[in-house]
Design a protein around this motif. Sequence first.
Motif, PDB file in Angstrom:
ATOM      1  N   GLU A  14       0.842  -1.200   0.000  1.00  0.00           N
ATOM      2  CA  GLU A  14       0.000   0.000   0.000  1.00  0.00           C
ATOM      3  C   GLU A  14       0.879   1.252   0.000  1.00  0.00           C
ATOM      4  OE1 GLU A  14      -3.250  -0.218  -0.128  1.00  0.00           O
ATOM      5  OE2 GLU A  14      -3.928  -2.002   0.946  1.00  0.00           O
ATOM      6  N   ASN A  17      -0.693   4.579  -0.187  1.00  0.00           N
ATOM      7  CA  ASN A  17      -1.791   4.863   0.742  1.00  0.00           C
ATOM      8  C   ASN A  17      -1.329   5.206   2.149  1.00  0.00           C
ATOM      9  OD1 ASN A  17      -3.913   4.525  -1.087  1.00  0.00           O
ATOM     10  ND2 ASN A  17      -3.902   2.302  -0.819  1.00  0.00           N
ATOM     11  N   VAL A  21      -3.415   7.922   4.370  1.00  0.00           N
ATOM     12  CA  VAL A  21      -4.240   7.397   5.466  1.00  0.00           C
ATOM     13  C   VAL A  21      -3.782   7.991   6.791  1.00  0.00           C
ATOM     14  CG1 VAL A  21      -3.008   5.251   6.056  1.00  0.00           C
ATOM     15  CG2 VAL A  21      -5.441   5.352   6.341  1.00  0.00           C
ATOM     16  N   ASP A  96      -6.438   1.421   2.800  1.00  0.00           N
ATOM     17  CA  ASP A  96      -6.843   1.938   1.488  1.00  0.00           C
ATOM     18  C   ASP A  96      -7.908   3.027   1.559  1.00  0.00           C
ATOM     19  OD1 ASP A  96      -8.999   0.509   2.237  1.00  0.00           O
ATOM     20  OD2 ASP A  96      -8.886  -0.970   0.636  1.00  0.00           O
ATOM     21  N   ARG A 200     -11.824   2.263  -3.179  1.00  0.00           N
ATOM     22  CA  ARG A 200     -10.445   2.172  -2.765  1.00  0.00           C
ATOM     23  C   ARG A 200      -9.684   3.431  -3.175  1.00  0.00           C
ATOM     24  NH1 ARG A 200      -5.949  -0.711  -2.097  1.00  0.00           N
ATOM     25  NH2 ARG A 200      -6.234  -2.540  -0.796  1.00  0.00           N
ATOM     26  N   HIS A 201      -8.825   3.966  -2.281  1.00  0.00           N
ATOM     27  CA  HIS A 201      -8.091   5.184  -2.611  1.00  0.00           C
ATOM     28  C   HIS A 201      -7.126   4.946  -3.772  1.00  0.00           C
ATOM     29  CE1 HIS A 201      -6.134   8.974  -2.161  1.00  0.00           C
ATOM     30  NE2 HIS A 201      -4.967   8.423  -1.886  1.00  0.00           N
TER      31      HIS A 201
END
Length: 313
Positions: A14, A17, A21, A96, A200-201
């Motif tokens: 990730e 992310n 986040v 995410d 989802r980002h």
Amino acid sequence: MTYEVSIIIPAYNEEDNINPVFMRVKNVMEEANISYEVIFVDDGSTDKTLERIKDLVTGNKNVRFTSFSRNFGHEAASSCGFRMVQGKAAVLLDADLQDPPEVIPQMYQKWKEGYEVVYGRRSRRQQEPLLKRASSYLFYRVLRLFTNVPIPLDVGDFRLVDRKVVTLFNALPERNRFVRGMFAWIGFKQTAVEYEREARHLGETKYGFIKLGLLSIDALVSFSLAPLRICIAFGLIITAMSFFITLVIVVQRLVWDLNIPGYALMTAGMFFLGGVQLMFLGIIGEYIGKIYKQVQGRPLYIVGESSEDPGNL
Ligand code: UDP
Ligand code: MG
């Protein structure tokens, strides 16, 4: 100092992310004025996830991490995160940004009102494929049908749990860890906060169809003996049927003196029984496999690197 809330973020590949986040969590928590720490669990990522996490650890004293020696799966990663919790409550959050951190203060409020477990309930799932939504709808209903554990509907892993519950969760010795089922099993006062699941980002889902299917089997097997009982019921029905058929054939032969060409019935019966037996052996095997894993007693994960020693069950 003890933080109010420890936020656990498992991350597997990730890299893009991690920062977003963290920034969102930071903004939300600072705005709500709740003291917090962030626990990243790098589940053996092969990209730059770990580097990104370490950058954050360097710049923020309320960030800790553990990194696995390889990919052990989301359930192992979250179990590790729960063992690292030092706050009075813990939140499990995906990296995410599908589950909005903005919901955490609401969960916190509910916790303050006296609920030990506050889970996020998805009121709508934006932009997730229809097939995924449909299968998850079905999955929760089937699971509910087959288990005595009141597993809440349409609830993922996004939740806040009291420290007391975290300690109980950490003490559960099972290797096959279906996290949301285990929290439902532990009990205590539980409530939900509704939220909309976002798209989802960045990056892509690690749960394809097959992996989700396997997760469903895991969940079923670890929380229910119903599949075994279904085997028994099926076996009984087939036995009863075969008795009946035998009786009919004997009567036909003796009373009406019929010449019965039996091969059609026999082949059909053979294939049917063969199929049923294989299927049931598989179901039994699934349980034996779980027993085997438990008896082997291997740790849930191997720590490669960590800001501390999270311990291993
Ligand atoms: N994840 C993990 N290990 C894995 C797979 C996923 O730690 O083997 C993490 C992932 O990085 C994410 C969370 O678990 O933070 C949920 O995964 P994902 O978003 O792929 O699942 P979905 O939301 O599609 O169910
Ligand atoms: Mg996701």
